[in-house]
Enzyme design. Structure first.
Site, mmCIF file in Angstrom:
data_model
loop_
_atom_site.group_PDB
_atom_site.id
_atom_site.type_symbol
_atom_site.label_atom_id
_atom_site.label_comp_id
_atom_site.label_asym_id
_atom_site.label_seq_id
_atom_site.Cartn_x
_atom_site.Cartn_y
_atom_site.Cartn_z
ATOM 1 N N LYS A 159 6.561 2.739 -5.723
ATOM 2 C CA LYS A 159 7.163 1.525 -5.202
ATOM 3 C C LYS A 159 8.694 1.398 -5.892
ATOM 4 O O LYS A 159 9.371 0.984 -6.745
ATOM 5 C CB LYS A 159 6.526 0.149 -5.921
ATOM 6 C CG LYS A 159 5.395 -0.159 -5.120
ATOM 7 C CD LYS A 159 4.674 -1.387 -5.486
ATOM 8 C CE LYS A 159 5.386 -2.721 -5.411
ATOM 9 N NZ LYS A 159 5.291 -3.174 -3.846
HETATM 10 N N1 PMP Z 1 2.237 -1.347 1.011
HETATM 11 C C1 PMP Z 1 3.321 -1.558 0.610
HETATM 12 C C2 PMP Z 1 4.386 -0.983 1.102
HETATM 13 C C3 PMP Z 1 3.544 -2.520 -0.328
HETATM 14 O O1 PMP Z 1 4.749 -2.925 -0.864
HETATM 15 C C4 PMP Z 1 2.473 -3.259 -0.776
HETATM 16 C C5 PMP Z 1 2.993 -4.395 -2.053
HETATM 17 N N2 PMP Z 1 3.023 -3.871 -3.327
HETATM 18 C C6 PMP Z 1 1.105 -3.180 -0.445
HETATM 19 C C7 PMP Z 1 0.895 -1.819 0.291
HETATM 20 C C8 PMP Z 1 0.109 -3.595 -1.038
HETATM 21 O O2 PMP Z 1 -0.135 -3.343 -2.531
HETATM 22 P P1 PMP Z 1 -0.612 -4.214 -3.658
HETATM 23 O O3 PMP Z 1 -2.120 -4.621 -3.313
HETATM 24 O O4 PMP Z 1 -0.478 -3.241 -4.783
HETATM 25 O O5 PMP Z 1 0.018 -5.500 -3.803
#
Ligand code: PMP
Length: 306
Positions: A159
């Protein structure tokens, strides 16, 4: 009404929000070389509880490792404690949590090693990220004209703040066209994910979730995979084309901010009945129980603040 957060955790100290600032000369601000997380804290009968806190902090540290940060200044355990401290300081019973690692440097630099890693954790109150109406009845999505990153352009298992310029392009386009959220394809044309969510579809009673090299390993997606299997459904991780979304019986998006939000329309094609599908509803109901501390999986995944 949501209250403005009074305090932010910055590098080991709790400071007033107005004082939680970073210098203008900052590599992360200029070049997008920072890593972050999004986490949710839920109100439960045993007080505020953070969903999969340690897993999120471990992903934060892995994101830093992926972009090449050598000295991560805090351990995952220290950041978990800091998260609880900043929730308590602000007096929230539920909130969204944003840890961010940034690079403090005398001048912006393209060499990561010129910056010193620093971490802040902000918390704020957040309702249904994609809208209350949408979480109950479904949202309208488009397939973005922008492609998700190639994994060797921007490493998408991390991220990284800079990666989200791509999400901003797709999200803004989607909203300006009158949709709620964008579905993004990978450079080969397969469904990757959304601007901040992963995707599931239901067809003939079976669940599928796209996975490509550039799909973020979502923690909500992972939790739902476990939950869905426990509920007795079969779920397959596979490559998915946009046409498979158009003919699905049900489609939903999931993420920390979005939680589980049904999709009622994609590119002007109505999905299933055009309302939240029955399987999506069952999963959403069970997931709510998990995060609210009312499910056997809550013990495994909730970290109580007090
Ligand atoms: N894809 C992206 C690009 C994201 O930014 C997120 C949010 N973190 C997710 C998927 C979903 O991830 P998570 O369930 O860990 O929040």
């Amino acid at each position: 009404m949501a209250s403005y957060p009074k305090f932010v955790w910055m590098n080991g100290k709790i400071v007033e929000t107005e004082k939680a600032t970073v210098p203008f000369f900052n590599t992360t601000l200029h070049y997008g070389a920072g890593v972050f997380e999004g986490i949710r804290c839920y109100a439960t009968s045993k007080g505020p509880a953070v969903f999969r806190l340690k897993d999120h902090m471990d992903r934060l540290i892995n994101s830093a490792r992926i972009i090449g940060v050598r000295d991560f200044p805090f351990t995952s355990e220290e950041l978990c404690q800091a998260t609880k401290d900043i929730i308590k300081a602000n007096g929230y019973s539920s909130c969204y949590i944003r840890p961010l690692l940034y690079l403090a440097s005398p001048l912006p630099s393209l060499n990561l090693d010129d910056g010193k890693a620093a971490v802040g954790i902000g918390v704020w109150e957040m309702g249904a990220y994609l809208g209350q109406e949408q979480i109950e009845n479904g949202l309208k999505a488009n397939v973005a004209s922008f492609t998700r990153h190639h994994p060797n352009v921007s490493m998408t298992k991390a991220k990284v703040t800079g990666n989200y310029a791509n999400s901003i392009l797709a999200k803004t386009e989607s909203i300006r066209l009158g949709y709620d959220e964008a579905i993004m394809l990978d450079p080969s044309g397969y469904v990757a994910e959304c601007t901040g969510e992963n995707v599931f579809l239901v067809r003939k009673g079976q669940l599928y979730s796209p996975i490509t090299a550039d799909t973020l390993e979502g923690i909500t997606r992972d939790s739902l995979m476990t939950l869905i299997k426990e509920m007795g459904y079969s779920v397959t991780e596979t490559m998915i084309g946009r046409d498979q979304l158009y003919i699905a019986d049900e489609v939903f998006m999931c993420g920390t901010a979005a939680e589980l939000t049904p999709v009622s329309e994609i590119d002007g094609r109505v999905i299933g009945s055009g309302k939240m599908g029955p399987i999506t509803r069952k999963i959403q109901t069970e997931f709510k129980k998990v995060v609210n501390g009312e499910h056997p999986l809550s013990t495994k995944w909730l970290d109580y603040v007090n």
